[in-house]
Design a protein around this motif. Structure first.
Motif, PDB file in Angstrom:
ATOM      1  N   HIS A 191       0.778  -1.321   0.014  1.00 38.57           N
ATOM      2  CA  HIS A 191      -0.016  -0.026  -0.086  1.00 38.57           C
ATOM      3  C   HIS A 191       0.792   1.226   0.025  1.00 38.57           C
ATOM      4  O   HIS A 191       0.282   2.299  -0.001  1.00 38.57           O
ATOM      5  N   SER A 192       2.158   1.157  -0.170  1.00 42.00           N
ATOM      6  CA  SER A 192       3.048   2.499   0.249  1.00 42.00           C
ATOM      7  C   SER A 192       4.231   1.980  -0.717  1.00 42.00           C
ATOM      8  O   SER A 192       4.622   1.094  -1.062  1.00 42.00           O
ATOM      9  N   ALA A 193       5.094   3.245  -0.854  1.00 42.97           N
ATOM     10  CA  ALA A 193       6.368   3.019  -1.435  1.00 42.97           C
ATOM     11  C   ALA A 193       7.379   3.691  -0.628  1.00 42.97           C
ATOM     12  O   ALA A 193       7.134   4.695   0.087  1.00 42.97           O
ATOM     13  N   ALA A 194       8.739   3.176  -0.706  1.00 41.67           N
ATOM     14  CA  ALA A 194       9.588   3.927   0.167  1.00 41.67           C
ATOM     15  C   ALA A 194      10.716   4.509  -0.495  1.00 41.67           C
ATOM     16  O   ALA A 194      11.244   3.764  -1.574  1.00 41.67           O
ATOM     17  N   LEU A 195      11.404   5.707  -0.370  1.00 39.30           N
ATOM     18  CA  LEU A 195      12.363   6.285  -0.672  1.00 39.30           C
ATOM     19  C   LEU A 195      13.640   6.100   0.231  1.00 39.30           C
ATOM     20  O   LEU A 195      13.533   6.624   1.494  1.00 39.30           O
ATOM     21  N   ILE A 196      14.579   5.457  -0.079  1.00 38.40           N
ATOM     22  CA  ILE A 196      15.761   5.050   0.882  1.00 38.40           C
ATOM     23  C   ILE A 196      16.930   5.894   0.149  1.00 38.40           C
ATOM     24  O   ILE A 196      17.273   5.735  -0.673  1.00 38.40           O
ATOM     25  N   VAL A 197      17.499   6.353   1.536  1.00 37.13           N
ATOM     26  CA  VAL A 197      18.746   7.007   1.473  1.00 37.13           C
ATOM     27  C   VAL A 197      19.777   6.381   2.253  1.00 37.13           C
ATOM     28  O   VAL A 197      19.569   6.469   3.512  1.00 37.13           O
ATOM     29  N   VAL A 198      20.973   6.021   1.732  1.00 33.47           N
ATOM     30  CA  VAL A 198      22.054   5.297   2.526  1.00 33.47           C
ATOM     31  C   VAL A 198      23.243   5.862   2.303  1.00 33.47           C
ATOM     32  O   VAL A 198      23.835   6.129   0.977  1.00 33.47           O
ATOM     33  N   ASP A 199      24.011   6.239   3.328  1.00 33.11           N
ATOM     34  CA  ASP A 199      25.270   6.985   3.057  1.00 33.11           C
ATOM     35  C   ASP A 199      26.234   5.944   3.849  1.00 33.11           C
ATOM     36  O   ASP A 199      25.907   4.789   4.855  1.00 33.11           O
ATOM     37  N   GLU A 200      27.581   6.232   3.710  1.00 31.69           N
ATOM     38  CA  GLU A 200      28.704   5.514   4.341  1.00 31.69           C
ATOM     39  C   GLU A 200      29.397   6.291   5.577  1.00 31.69           C
ATOM     40  O   GLU A 200      30.614   6.113   5.630  1.00 31.69           O
ATOM     41  N   GLY A 201      28.844   7.354   6.057  1.00 33.00           N
ATOM     42  CA  GLY A 201      29.176   8.086   7.078  1.00 33.00           C
ATOM     43  C   GLY A 201      29.303   7.527   8.465  1.00 33.00           C
ATOM     44  O   GLY A 201      29.364   6.137   8.428  1.00 33.00           O
ATOM     45  N   PRO A 202      29.519   8.102   9.574  1.00 30.52           N
ATOM     46  CA  PRO A 202      29.779   7.497  10.919  1.00 30.52           C
ATOM     47  C   PRO A 202      28.633   6.947  11.277  1.00 30.52           C
ATOM     48  O   PRO A 202      28.644   6.169  12.490  1.00 30.52           O
ATOM     49  N   GLY A 203      27.490   6.990  10.881  1.00 28.05           N
ATOM     50  CA  GLY A 203      26.138   6.574  11.486  1.00 28.05           C
ATOM     51  C   GLY A 203      25.653   7.383  12.670  1.00 28.05           C
ATOM     52  O   GLY A 203      26.380   8.537  12.851  1.00 28.05           O
ATOM     53  N   ILE A 204      24.647   6.788  13.157  1.00 24.87           N
ATOM     54  CA  ILE A 204      23.992   7.750  14.199  1.00 24.87           C
ATOM     55  C   ILE A 204      23.810   6.880  15.415  1.00 24.87           C
ATOM     56  O   ILE A 204      23.113   5.612  15.231  1.00 24.87           O
ATOM     57  N   SER A 205      24.192   7.041  16.417  1.00 28.71           N
ATOM     58  CA  SER A 205      23.986   6.219  17.768  1.00 28.71           C
ATOM     59  C   SER A 205      22.428   6.009  18.194  1.00 28.71           C
ATOM     60  O   SER A 205      21.623   6.929  17.663  1.00 28.71           O
ATOM     61  N   PRO A 206      22.284   4.814  18.684  1.00 28.37           N
ATOM     62  CA  PRO A 206      20.814   4.555  19.115  1.00 28.37           C
ATOM     63  C   PRO A 206      20.175   5.680  19.919  1.00 28.37           C
ATOM     64  O   PRO A 206      19.058   6.075  19.585  1.00 28.37           O
TER      65      PRO A 206
END
Length: 266
Positions: A191-206
């Motif tokens: 029922h939906s679509a997703a646009l995904i953005v992925v980088d190779e940076g340091p990430g984000i802590s929980p």
């Protein structure tokens, strides 16, 4: 919303002597626009809000004041046009912050309704990529956009969806290490679509993964432009369009932001 050119700072950046006087005379108008935006912002006037807003404006204001002081002290060895350019650049940043606050006020109104029309999610990703290609190249980052043949029609507001995407992609370009890539992918669900953005940076802590969606919040070490409103506004917009904006980021493996929007009904 106050546009930068309305105050005439672009005209102030000239090599002749009048440019300095022109820039200085425009500073009161800039200050007035900031005060108006803060005064009309639809937020509680608590100390935490005032402190966060103050931090957002303090850096550009300090640069404006320092440049003006240099003019008053005989230019300190710098050419007039360089000092005026510093004033103008800081003014642009301040006015962008004003626009963010004004836009936030509009979005948080109970009667705010973005458009709900068929838009191509993959095309939005490609357009955002095109707009940021030069900046990405300057940062040594390669953008991997969805294939030209891909088309996924969703219901949403084109301008607001592009605004979200530019924010996500701009953050990724700023934080990704040189020589890395940023992937943009579009996928379809029931029922939906997703646009995904992925980088190779340091990430984000929980700890930060929910905090970054609060107003005036930043990940530690992020000193980029803006007031820390982009992700907060992006999530508000996505949810107003009956979608969502979330993040997945295993420690040390980059960040993955996912914008979802409802599919156009068959």
């Amino acid at each position: 919303m106050l546009a930068f050119h309305d105050l005439g700072f672009d005209d102030a950046i000239r090599a002749d002597g009048s440019s300095v006087e022109r820039a200085i005379t425009l500073l009161p108008a800039l200050e007035a626009s900031i005060r108006t935006a803060i005064a009309t912002a639809d937020h509680p006037p608590g100390e935490a809000f005032a402190e966060r807003l103050g931090r957002a404006f303090r850096g550009p204001l300090d640069r404006v004041v320092a440049a003006a002081d240099m003019l008053g002290l005989g230019h300190a060895g710098r050419a007039d046009d360089d000092i005026v350019a510093t004033i103008a650049a800081s003014a642009r940043q301040l006015l962008a912050l004003v626009d963010e606050v004004v836009d936030l006020q509009r979005i948080e109104r109970p009667d705010f309704r973005p458009n709900a029309e068929p838009i191509d999610l993959a095309d939005i990703a490609r357009q955002a990529c095109g707009l940021l290609t030069v900046r990405a190249a300057a940062n040594g980052v390669h953008l991997m956009r969805p294939p030209d043949a891909q088309s996924i029609m969703v219901l949403g507001d084109f301008g607001r969806s592009l605004q979200i995407m530019l924010g996500l992609l701009g953050n990724a370009v700023r934080n990704a290490p040189r020589g890395t890539a940023i992937w943009m992918r579009c996928v379809r669900a029931e029922h939906s679509a997703a646009l995904i953005v992925v980088d190779e940076g340091p990430g984000i802590s929980p700890f930060d993964q929910e905090r970054i969606f609060l107003p005036f919040q930043r990940v530690d070490g992020d000193s980029g432009p803006g007031a820390g409103l982009g992700l907060y506004v992006g999530r508000l917009l996505a949810r107003a369009m009956r979608g969502d904006l979330i993040v997945e980021s295993p420690p040390g493996e980059g960040a993955c932001f996912i914008l979802t929007l409802p599919l156009v009904p068959p």
